[in-house]
Design an enzyme around this catalytic site. Structure first.
Site, PDB file in Angstrom:
ATOM      1  N   HIS A 103      -5.175   8.044  -4.818  1.00 33.23           N
ATOM      2  CA  HIS A 103      -3.865   8.586  -4.450  1.00 33.23           C
ATOM      3  C   HIS A 103      -3.980   9.685  -3.400  1.00 33.23           C
ATOM      4  O   HIS A 103      -3.120   9.812  -2.519  1.00 33.23           O
ATOM      5  CB  HIS A 103      -3.171   9.112  -5.707  1.00 33.23           C
ATOM      6  CG  HIS A 103      -1.794   9.642  -5.456  1.00 33.23           C
ATOM      7  ND1 HIS A 103      -0.760   8.834  -5.032  1.00 33.23           N
ATOM      8  CD2 HIS A 103      -1.277  10.894  -5.560  1.00 33.23           C
ATOM      9  CE1 HIS A 103       0.336   9.562  -4.899  1.00 33.23           C
ATOM     10  NE2 HIS A 103       0.058  10.814  -5.205  1.00 33.23           N
ATOM     11  N   ASP A 161      -5.023   3.369  -5.122  1.00 31.17           N
ATOM     12  CA  ASP A 161      -4.127   4.307  -5.801  1.00 31.17           C
ATOM     13  C   ASP A 161      -3.718   3.730  -7.147  1.00 31.17           C
ATOM     14  O   ASP A 161      -3.027   2.727  -7.220  1.00 31.17           O
ATOM     15  CB  ASP A 161      -2.892   4.537  -4.922  1.00 31.17           C
ATOM     16  CG  ASP A 161      -1.980   5.637  -5.440  1.00 31.17           C
ATOM     17  OD1 ASP A 161      -2.144   6.059  -6.602  1.00 31.17           O
ATOM     18  OD2 ASP A 161      -1.101   6.068  -4.674  1.00 31.17           O
ATOM     19  N   SER A 209       3.973  10.575  -2.325  1.00 29.99           N
ATOM     20  CA  SER A 209       3.917  10.851  -3.752  1.00 29.99           C
ATOM     21  C   SER A 209       5.306  11.279  -4.240  1.00 29.99           C
ATOM     22  O   SER A 209       6.279  10.580  -3.992  1.00 29.99           O
ATOM     23  CB  SER A 209       2.856  11.922  -4.025  1.00 29.99           C
ATOM     24  OG  SER A 209       2.599  12.034  -5.405  1.00 29.99           O
TER      25      SER A 209
END
EC number: 2.3.1.31
Length: 591
Positions: free
Chosen positions: A358, A325, A162
């Site tokens: 995610h 995601d 991320s």
């Protein structure tokens, strides 16, 4: 058994955090904006032991609202372990028996590293509204100075998921000589417009809270409602539509509820819980500053193009994206891979299937752990083989070897477990990348240190490769598996100067005999599948291939007939090539 062993039996064990006040000159810590901080303290944790030559250090870059506590536990009765404890520890993917792992809180945070809630030594009061804006680059510069003061001058790997991926890319760009490997997980070169839109609304939720007071709220009531709502909105982007549908149902909504407009649904109470928990552990100003750093991170804009951004990096990359995601969608993650490939860098890219969106990289570490372990040189996790035949036979490799010169750059389309590129690297120091769709085979490639892209063979797959970016493209028995051989061949000749194609000859006497005598689709060492499970979409003959090259104005530089059966050899010697040949190896180029 001790209580801690019951709670955290697979964890690395008790750990401690450390605070380091960085040694600064008279100008303080100078930010990319030109402003400076008079002093900076960084909180960090370490696991494992730095070896004598200091070559086993791994830096873990934390996501947006995470902290330095990436593994282990502080007290025996802690209910939770570090946020990536499943990946880091003794015998795990990032094995602390082998590596010295470091993770720090980011600059601007609120968990020990200098941020808006820290005391400004010039005033004796919290920075609040006076804390300067920061960038991802500022975070990495602070981490690098901490590494220097810890005596770490080289990193075997930098890992980031991320926003941590943003930091890891900056590490590779800023300090190319210091890093051997980089692992990027669920990240992209910058936020999409959709992701940025969610961030903007989240920021507004905080700044428009009546208690925000322009960021000077530390001696007053905090903007709890705004921060909780910002977290709720962000948390939705960490999930996936599939996962939410599976977890939250509509049948638990109660129309009549004591609180007006409150449904009492499991989703609503879940989001409320996430918002409340976040307010208890995070500072609103830190959230705004860190979120702003992610919002303004855009490698293509900053450097003119992604290729320019990665032009000087030297590390080998593993880039992992997640199927569901939608904060960092797979196609945006793959832009990193494409830019690295077009720069001639070494990169492996794979997509992991998850229903957790995610957050999948924090929740499911099975397949991710196996890939990370192999990329770092380990062998974590056993995988079941699919029974797929090993198409890279030693005879085929020997012939392909004779066609490819030393130092060539190769694209292996249908790389299997990477045997071809591995063999040619050891013999001729060729470079290149494989394309493969089977996860077991991909793990084999990673274990051999062969870069591989997880994709199905298609025209769309090849669009991302630049013109003339390879010397040789190899289709080792995979051309029959694609939908449009003619267009595929045309695209290959755009990408590579030469194409080497091996295929079983469907026109051989054995194939004809099986069809004529038995009236069934043939099954043989060359066609090892039953008709209902074969990957072959279009089977073709020696003569079909020659006519295709003529139609495409390609020159056959070399064509070799391979035979195992005695009758096949006789027929081929008699000139009945289409009848006698069992398998073909051909090299073509533009006429």
């Amino acid at each position: 058994m001790h209580m801690s062993e019951c709670l955290h039996k697979d964890s690395i064990g008790p750990v401690s955090f450390y605070d380091k006040k960085l040694t600064l000159g008279k100008d303080g810590f100078v930010l990319e904006s030109g402003k400076s901080l008079p002093e900076v303290s960084v909180r960090y944790e370490t696991y494992g032991t730095l070896n004598e030559d200091k070559s086993n250090a791994i830096w873990v870059c934390s996501p947006l609202t995470a902290d330095a506590h990436v593994a282990g536990w502080y007290k025996p009765d802690d209910k939770h372990v570090g946020w990536w404890d499943s990946l880091i520890g003794s015998g795990k993917a990032v094995d602390t028996d082998k590596y010295f792992v470091v993770c720090s809180n980011v600059l601007g945070g609120c968990k020990g590293t200098t941020g808006p809630a820290s005391i400004d030594p010039r005033t004796g009061m919290p920075y609040g509204s006076t804390f300067p804006t920061i960038t991802i680059g500022d975070m990495v510069h602070a981490q690098k100075q901490l590494a220097d003061e810890l005596g770490i001058r080289h990193f075997y790997c930098v890992i980031g998921g991320s926003m941590g991926g943003f930091q890891a890319m900056k590490w590779a760009i800023f300090y190319p000589e210091l890093i051997d490997r980089v692992i990027l997980i669920a990240t992209s070169p910058g936020f999409s417009a959709q992701a940025l839109g969610f961030e903007i609304v989240g920021r507004d939720a905080i700044t428009q809270d009546p208690n925000y007071n322009n960021g000077d709220y530390y001696d007053k009531q905090i903007p709890a409602a705004g921060l909780a709502n910002a977290r709720k909105l962000a948390h939705i982007t960490y999930l996936s539509a599939k996962g939410m549908e599976a977890r939250f149902t509509r049948n638990d909504i109660r129309i009549e509820h004591p609180e007006k407009f409150y449904s009492g649904s499991s989703l609503e109470t879940y989001l409320d819980h996430q918002g409340t928990k976040f307010v208890e552990r995070f500072d609103a100003n830190s959230y705004l500053h860190i979120a702003h750093a992610t919002d303004t991170f855009d490698l293509a804009t900053e450097y003119g193009s992604l290729e320019n951004a990665f032009k000087n990096v030297k590390a080998t990359f593993l880039n992992v994206n997640l199927s569901t995601d939608w904060l960092f969608p797979p196609d945006q993650s793959r832009q990193i891979t494409e830019a690295l490939l077009n720069d001639g860098k070494v990169v492996t890219s794979l997509e992991l299937d998850t229903q957790f969106g995610h957050d999948g990289f924090l929740i499911e570490c099975g397949a991710l752990g196996m890939a990370v372990s192999r990329f770092l040189g380990g062998h974590l996790g056993e995988v079941k083989t699919t029974g797929t035949p090993a198409f890279h036979s030693h005879k085929d490799i020997s012939i392909i070897d004779s066609m490819i010169p030393a130092g060539a750059r190769i694209l292996d389309l249908g790389a299997g477990d990477g045997l071809l590129i591995d063999t040619l690297w050891n013999k001729k120091k060729v470079t290149g990348v494989g394309v493969e769709k089977n996860f077991t085979n991909i793990l084999g490639c990673i274990e051999r240190d062969v870069p591989v892209i997880e994709k199905k063979l298609s025209l769309k797959t090849l669009e991302s490769f630049a013109d003339n970016s390879f010397d040789y493209a190899v289709f080792n028995r995979t051309l029959p598996e694609v939908r449009n051989q003619r267009l595929m061949l045309r695209e290959i000749m755009r990408i590579a100067k030469h194409a080497i194609i091996t295929f079983p000859n469907f026109g051989s006497w054995e194939m004809r005999w099986a069809l004529c005598y038995h009236g069934r689709m043939p099954k043989s060492p060359e066609f090892p599948y039953e008709w209902y499970e074969t990957p072959n979409i279009h089977c073709f003959t020696y003569r079909d291939f020659v006519r295709l090259t003529e139609a495409e104005h390609l020159e056959i530089e070399k064509i070799i007939s391979l035979n195992e059966h005695g009758l096949s050899k006789v027929l081929t010697k008699l000139g009945l090539v289409n009848l006698g040949t069992e398998r073909v190896v051909a090299m073509v180029k533009k006429a």
